[in-house]
Design an enzyme around this catalytic site. Structure first.
Site, PDB file in Angstrom:
ATOM      1  N   LYS A   1       0.427  24.437  46.686  1.00 41.35           N
ATOM      2  CA  LYS A   1       0.006  25.675  46.001  1.00 41.35           C
ATOM      3  C   LYS A   1      -0.953  25.323  44.842  1.00 41.35           C
ATOM      4  O   LYS A   1      -1.931  26.032  44.586  1.00 41.35           O
ATOM      5  CB  LYS A   1       1.234  26.432  45.474  1.00 41.35           C
TER       6      LYS A   1
ATOM      7  N   LYS B   1      -1.230  30.264  33.805  1.00 40.53           N
ATOM      8  CA  LYS B   1       0.082  29.642  34.037  1.00 40.53           C
ATOM      9  C   LYS B   1      -0.051  28.581  35.147  1.00 40.53           C
ATOM     10  O   LYS B   1       0.436  27.459  35.022  1.00 40.53           O
ATOM     11  CB  LYS B   1       1.094  30.719  34.454  1.00 40.53           C
TER      12      LYS B   1
END
Ligand SMILES: NC(=O)c1ccc[n+]([C@@H]2O[C@H](COP(=O)([O-])OP(=O)(O)OC[C@H]3O[C@@H](n4cnc5c(N)ncnc54)[C@H](OP(=O)(O)O)[C@@H]3O)[C@@H](O)[C@H]2O)c1
Length: 298
Positions: free
Chosen positions: A172, A240
């Site tokens: 990811k 983030k």
């Protein structure tokens, strides 16, 4: 195949994912910190649990889809967390985007109780969650992955087992490096095109089917030239993820000069109050650097 699934985290991604599980015939037990969202799901056929612990007591497969690493740690390992209610041989599938290092720690804690974990972060955004077409990159034991495949297939299309625990989260992060870098190239190209005086819409149409093709060019460039900065994916969430990327890269001693530059640009936008804007607002930071404003002339 397990037909009962617990789902924790009914945010903009989790809610439609839980819907798709119900639609695919799963019995779904839900928990959400803000209880009104869970109540909404009850009218649509889900059962509501009072805590992650209660939910885990009822379901042999527990999915988490919450904001970040502390949130996942809290719902799985915290007080009244999943770990307090879950039975041996059950599976926890974390689909949030969180730290690979923390994923290994959580998997080890669950492993001590005889519970399996899969890290299964997603790509495809809210629309992919609604359509059930998410890309899902999965880390964990291959046999456990096969056991959970039907559950994942209710939420996604391109579902790939990429390795052991934490490898899903690592892939990811690979995805996010690609997304951020590609968007940066789109923004730079639009600044250049604007200053050169070409018609922006025609320039995008001319290049989007060739070697420069990308999701960012097709979907975000048209929004940028219309000054549409509504979020598909918010800058705060991208930041983030870039923090996770830079943390992992620091551990590996891998320099990521372009990603690092993009992160600084996003800091400047957060500092200017743009954290809730879509990632395409990156153009605003580049406009400050260059003095060129990107806008389609009608
Ligand atoms: N949005 C996207 O396009 C996208 C795409 C790919 C991946 N992701 C990832 O998917 C995850 C979820 O994203 P989202 O867009 O659905 O976020 P969101 O809409 O902000 O929802 C966050 C969810 O997490 C819950 N939560 C947050 N902190 C918690 C805590 N400490 N304890 C318990 N629950 C907590 C929230 O509960 P409340 O309702 O009580 O606040 C809510 O259900 C994130 O990791 C994100 O990076 C998002």
């Amino acid at each position: 195949m397990e037909k009962r699934v617990g789902f924790i985290g009914l945010g903009s991604m989790g809610m439609p994912m839980a819907h798709n599980l119900i639609r695919a015939g799963f019995e779904v037990v839900v928990y959400n910190r803000t209880t009104s969202k869970a109540e909404q799901m009850v009218s649509e056929g889900a059962k509501k649990a009072g805590s992650p612990r209660e939910l885990a007591d009822e379901a042999p497969v527990v999915i988490t889809m919450v904001s970040d690493t502390p949130a996942v740690e809290s719902v799985i390992l915290g007080e009244n967390g999943v770990i307090e209610g879950i039975k041996p041989d059950s599976v926890v599938i974390d689909m949030s985007t969180i730290s690979p290092q923390a994923t290994r720690r959580i998997a080890a804690c669950l492993g001590e109780k005889g519970v399996h974990m899969l890290d299964a972060p997603v790509s495809g955004g809210e629309q992919g969650a609604i359509n059930g077409t998410l890309s899902i990159m999965v880390g964990g034991d291959a046999e456990v992955f096969e056991r959970c495949r039907p559950t994942l297939e209710a939420m996604g299309k391109n579902i790939i087992h990429v390795g052991s625990n934490s490898m899903g989260q690592t892939v990811k992060l690979v995805n996010q490096i690609l997304v951020a870098g590609t968007l940066n190239a789109v923004v730079e190209a639009l600044i250049f095109a604007q200053k050169s005086g070409v018609d922006l819409e025609k320039a995008i149409d001319a290049v989007k089917g060739g070697a420069a093709a990308s999701w960012q060019l097709t979907n975000l460039a048209p929004r940028i030239i219309r000054r549409d900065f509504q979020p598909g994916f918010m800058i705060d969430l991208m930041q983030k993820d870039l923090n996770l990327v830079m943390g992992a890269a620091r551990e590996l001693k891998v320099p990521l000069p372009v990603t690092s530059f993009i992160q600084q640009m996003y800091y400047s936008l957060q500092s200017a109050g743009e954290g809730k804007s879509g990632t395409q607002a990156l153009v605003k930071a580049m406009e400050c650097l260059t003095g060129v404003k990107v806008e389609q002339v009608e």
